[in-house]
Design an enzyme around this catalytic site. Sequence first.
Site, short mmCIF file in Angstrom:
data_model
loop_
_atom_site.label_atom_id
_atom_site.label_comp_id
_atom_site.label_asym_id
_atom_site.label_seq_id
_atom_site.Cartn_x
_atom_site.Cartn_y
_atom_site.Cartn_z
N HIS A 1 -5.23 1.53 3.77
CA HIS A 1 -5.89 2.19 2.53
C HIS A 1 -6.36 3.54 2.67
O HIS A 1 -6.15 4.27 3.31
CB HIS A 1 -7.47 1.85 4.32
N HIS B 1 11.47 -14.24 -3.13
CA HIS B 1 9.92 -14.57 -4.14
C HIS B 1 9.24 -13.39 -4.09
O HIS B 1 9.26 -13.64 -3.34
CB HIS B 1 9.66 -16.02 -3.69
N ASN C 1 -7.50 -13.94 -13.49
CA ASN C 1 -7.36 -13.23 -12.84
C ASN C 1 -8.48 -13.64 -11.27
O ASN C 1 -9.73 -13.42 -11.70
CB ASN C 1 -8.18 -11.26 -12.56
N HIS D 1 -0.41 -9.83 -6.98
CA HIS D 1 -1.59 -10.04 -7.58
C HIS D 1 -2.13 -10.38 -8.98
O HIS D 1 -2.08 -9.17 -9.56
CB HIS D 1 -3.05 -8.83 -7.10
N CYS E 1 -9.93 -7.44 -4.37
CA CYS E 1 -8.99 -8.44 -4.79
C CYS E 1 -8.34 -8.92 -3.80
O CYS E 1 -7.23 -9.75 -3.62
CB CYS E 1 -8.11 -8.00 -6.09
#
Length: 523
Positions: free
Chosen positions: A328, A412, A449, A416, A249
Amino acid sequence: MGNDDRKTLSETGKISVETKREEEKRVKNLPNFLQSIRLKYVKLGYHYLISHALYLFLVPLLSIFSVHLSTVSSKDLILLLSQLKFNLVSVVLCSSLMVFLATLYFMTRPRRVYLVDFACYKPKPEVMCSKEMFVDRSIRAGTFTEENLRFQKKIMERSGLGQKTYFPEALLRVPANPCMAEARKEAEMVMFGAIDDLLSKTGVKAKDIGILVVNCSLFNPTPSLSSMIVNHYKLRGNILSYNLGGMGCSAGLISIDLAKQLLQVHPNSYALVVSMENITLNWYFGNNRSMLVSNCIFRMGGAAILLSNKPSDRRRAKYQLIHTVRTHKGADDKSYSCVFQEEDDTKRVGVALSKDLMAVAGEALKTNITTLGPLVLPMSEQILFFVTLVARKVFRAKIKPYIPDFKLAFEHFCIHAGGRAVLDEVEKNLDLSEWHMEPSRMTLYRFGNTSSSSLWYELAYSEAKGRIRKGDRTWQIAFGSGFKCNSAVWSALRRIDPIKEKNPWMDEISDFPVEVPRVATIN
C-alpha cells in the site's frame, strides 16, 4: 588470350574479392552463437548447482554415514541397548520432549488454505457490446463534445479490447437508464450467476459456507451486497460476512487475503469470495478527459471463489494458497490521488486517472516484488541479486541492477488486465514472453477490464488451454486505487483437465489466441 578476356577475368577477380570481403564482414557481424549457447548452459548449470546445493552436500555425508553404519555389529547394538536400560530417565525425558515439540509444531503451524474451485460469470449475448456500438451509444447520450467523442474513439481503437465485451443492459438502451434499480439488477445478475455456477461445480451447499467476503469498489448499496447474497441463498445466521468497498481493482486479492486470515482461526470452514464491479451507476457522462478513459475499458463481469481449510478437501481442490503479499503506497500523496473519484466542473461524478498512474504502478510493483522475491525465488537468483546490489551500493560499481528472473519461480502469470499499457509495462519489466502474457491479453480482448475479477478470467483461460499441471505455480498480480499492488501465489494440486472444465472460455477456446493489432480502426 585477348584483351577482352583479360578484362573480363580482372573484373571477375575484383567481384570475387569484394564478395569475399562482404561475406567476411557479414560473418564478423554475426553474434557468437557458440559463446551464447555456452553462456546459456553455464547459467542453467549455476541455477541447478545452487538449487540442489543442499542435496549435493548431503550425499557425501550420507555415504560416509552408510559406510560407518555397515561396520556396526550385533554386539555393538546389544551394548547400546544395555546402556539405555541404565539411563531410563534420560530416554523418557528426551522422548517426552520430542513428543511435546512435535505436538507444538502441528498445533501452531498455519492451516493450509485450498481453492476448491472458482467460477467466472459470462453474460448473455444480448448484452454484448462491440466497439462500434459503444461509440454509437456515446453519441446518442448527447452529453459529449465532438472532440471528446473522437477522443473516446481513439482510446477504443488502441485499447486492446475486442468486439465481444459486455455492457449493462441499462446503458445499452436508448436513452440510457442508469438508476439504483438497474444497478441492483446488474449486481444480482453477476453475483448470483457466478455463485450458482460455483455451487453447481463444487456440490457445496449454501448452508455450509461460514465466511463470506464481497468486494465492489464503486457500488455500495444498503443493505450491502453481502447481505443481498445472504438473503438470496438463505445463508446461516452466524456467517462471518464482510463487504469491501472503494479498494479498486486489487480488492479481489485483498478479499482472498482476508478470507485466508479468517480461515486460520476458524477450523473446518468454507469461505466464499465474490469479486465484481458495477458499471450502471458509474458510467461518466461528462467531458473531463481524465475521467473518460474508464468508460472505454471497463466492462461487466464477476467471479466467485470457494476456499476451504478442511484437510479432506485437499484431494478435490484445484490449488493451495502459498503466499499473499500486499503493498500500500497511500502514504504518498501522488500515489493516493492517481486514481480519484470526484465531481467535474458540471458536478458529474467520475473516476479521474492521473498521468502519473504508470509511474506509480511501477513503484508499487517494485515494492511488492521486493517483498515477494525472497519467498518464491530460487536461491541462485537471490544470490545474483544480492551480489549485484552490494557491488552497486557498497563498491559503487557501474553495472545495471539485476532483475530477478521470475520465470524460474512461476509457470503461469495472471496480471490484472487493466489496459494494454499496463500489460506492456509489466511484460517489459519482468521480461515475460508472449506465452506468459497470453491469458492477460486475451482476457482484455474478450472481456475487457472487469476490475478485480479479471485475474480469474485469466486463470480460467490457462485451465481451458490445458496448461495447468500438478505442481505448477501461478502468480496473480493486481493493481488498484490507493495506490495498491497485491500478489497471490497458488500451487496446483492436480492437473486441470480442460475436457472436464466448465468456464466462460470452453465453447470458444479454440479461437484463441488471436492477434490484437496496435490500432483497430472503428468505422
